[in-house]
Motif scaffolding. Structure first.
Motif, mmCIF file in Angstrom:
data_model
loop_
_atom_site.group_PDB
_atom_site.id
_atom_site.type_symbol
_atom_site.label_atom_id
_atom_site.label_comp_id
_atom_site.label_asym_id
_atom_site.label_seq_id
_atom_site.Cartn_x
_atom_site.Cartn_y
_atom_site.Cartn_z
ATOM 1 N N GLU A 1 -26.940 31.561 21.833
ATOM 2 C CA GLU A 1 -27.831 32.424 22.607
ATOM 3 C C GLU A 1 -26.954 33.417 23.345
ATOM 4 O OE1 GLU A 1 -30.393 30.384 25.278
ATOM 5 O OE2 GLU A 1 -31.621 29.513 23.695
ATOM 6 N N ALA B 1 -27.423 34.869 29.385
ATOM 7 C CA ALA B 1 -26.869 33.857 30.276
ATOM 8 C C ALA B 1 -27.989 32.977 30.851
ATOM 9 C CB ALA B 1 -26.129 34.550 31.416
ATOM 10 N N PRO B 2 -27.707 31.694 31.048
ATOM 11 C CA PRO B 2 -26.489 30.979 30.644
ATOM 12 C C PRO B 2 -26.490 30.735 29.138
ATOM 13 C CG PRO B 2 -28.052 29.440 31.594
ATOM 14 C CD PRO B 2 -28.683 30.789 31.712
ATOM 15 N N MET B 3 -25.386 31.079 28.511
ATOM 16 C CA MET B 3 -25.327 31.033 27.052
ATOM 17 C C MET B 3 -25.273 29.599 26.542
ATOM 18 S SD MET B 3 -22.715 34.146 26.366
ATOM 19 C CE MET B 3 -23.051 35.781 27.002
ATOM 20 N N LEU B 4 -26.095 29.345 25.537
ATOM 21 C CA LEU B 4 -26.145 28.010 24.951
ATOM 22 C C LEU B 4 -25.070 27.892 23.868
ATOM 23 C CD1 LEU B 4 -27.772 25.333 25.019
ATOM 24 C CD2 LEU B 4 -29.159 26.269 23.146
ATOM 25 N N THR C 1 -24.468 22.391 24.870
ATOM 26 C CA THR C 1 -24.326 22.556 26.316
ATOM 27 C C THR C 1 -24.498 24.030 26.643
ATOM 28 O OG1 THR C 1 -21.960 23.087 26.335
ATOM 29 C CG2 THR C 1 -22.555 20.738 26.400
ATOM 30 N N GLU C 2 -24.718 24.309 27.903
ATOM 31 C CA GLU C 2 -24.615 25.698 28.335
ATOM 32 C C GLU C 2 -23.140 26.011 28.541
ATOM 33 O OE1 GLU C 2 -27.237 26.064 31.677
ATOM 34 O OE2 GLU C 2 -28.990 26.316 30.377
ATOM 35 N N GLN C 3 -22.794 27.285 28.350
ATOM 36 C CA GLN C 3 -21.387 27.676 28.380
ATOM 37 C C GLN C 3 -20.727 27.329 29.710
ATOM 38 O OE1 GLN C 3 -20.671 31.928 28.244
ATOM 39 N NE2 GLN C 3 -18.882 31.633 26.917
ATOM 40 N N ASN C 4 -21.475 27.423 30.773
ATOM 41 C CA ASN C 4 -20.878 27.188 32.091
ATOM 42 C C ASN C 4 -21.138 25.768 32.601
ATOM 43 O OD1 ASN C 4 -23.578 27.354 32.577
ATOM 44 N ND2 ASN C 4 -23.445 28.895 34.209
ATOM 45 N N GLN D 1 -27.816 19.703 26.488
ATOM 46 C CA GLN D 1 -29.031 20.511 26.366
ATOM 47 C C GLN D 1 -29.829 20.060 25.159
ATOM 48 O OE1 GLN D 1 -30.012 22.931 28.657
ATOM 49 N NE2 GLN D 1 -28.322 22.039 29.820
#
Lengths: 92, 148
Positions: free
Chosen positions: B55, B58-61, B139-142, B148
């Motif tokens: 994705e 933000a937040p990028m998956l 996960t989300e990038q951050n 997720q």
């Protein structure tokens, strides 16, 4: 003039040799090594070898029983070279 | 919380602890050789991971594909191959989907290869079976610690 090596001093029990028993009856003197090895780099183990005068184990073959140091082994390999035999031992 | 990769490795170790053949002899990321008393045993390691953003807002998956290795080690005078196959069976069953231990952590776990090898250098035959799994998780990038 041909040279005949006398191997007896190399396998003297007065020095570093010990006595092993072949097939439960025959005594053989030689050097017993039990080196630390790590198969695959992941397992602790020992690699038992017995080095002796090849003339003392002429008829020895894979599968023969051999005992040394209070441990029973089976002969897994016999390497003969220059009058010396190196026995690879597998613990039973 | 720990990185999700850590959580997954711990979950796999938990799922593999107590199997019939290997019992509690389960070790993670071990670098030193196993003692004879640790056999038959299992080594678990997370080897590598491929990841990609799926994705762009933000937040990028992130989609992550973790390569996890389970190594079975056994030693004995006979039938080491049978022992390894039995361990493989127990490991495969324990990690088969739906794998309860990975519930909430990963979407799937898949056995991708098995390599079997034997060593005769020591005083008893030693066998090794390396089972490689691919674990899919997001996960989300951050937030690499939250699934997720």
């Amino acid at each position: 003039m041909a040279f005949t090596e006398d191997l007896a001093p190399f396998f003297s029990v007065s020095d570093f040799a010990v006595v092993g028993t072949w097939k439960g009856t025959t005594s053989v003197s030689g050097i017993h090594d039990d080196d630390y090895v790590t198969p695959f780099g992941e397992v602790e183990a020992n690699a038992a070898m017995f080095t002796c005068d090849a003339a003392d184990v002429v008829a020895m073959a894979q599968g023969d029983a051999f005992a040394v140091g209070g441990v029973s082994y089976v002969v897994a390999g016999v390497a003969r070279e220059h009058g010396v035999a190196r026995l690879k031992l597998r613990r039973t | 919380m720990a990185h999700l990769r850590t959580q997954i490795r711990e979950a796999v170790a938990g799922a593999l602890t107590g199997l019939t053949t290997t019992a509690t002899r389960v070790f993670q990321s071990r670098v030193y050789p196993l003692a004879v008393t640790d056999l038959p045993g299992l080594l678990i390691a997370t080897e590598s991971e491929e990841s990609a953003l799926i994705e762009m807002s933000a937040p990028m998956l992130m989609e992550r594909r973790l390569r996890l290795q389970v190594v079975a080690l056994a030693k004995g005078t006979a039938d080491v191959d049978d022992t390894l196959d039995q361990i493989c069976k127990e490991v495969e069953v324990a990690l088969a989907m739906p794998c309860a231990a990975l519930n909430g952590l990963a979407k799937s776990i898949e056995l991708t290869s098995t390599e079997i090898d034997f060593d005769g250098a020591s005083d008893q035959p030693t066998g090794r079976a390396a089972l490689r799994f691919e674990v899919l998780y997001f996960t989300e990038q951050n937030a690499p610690d939250v699934a997720q």
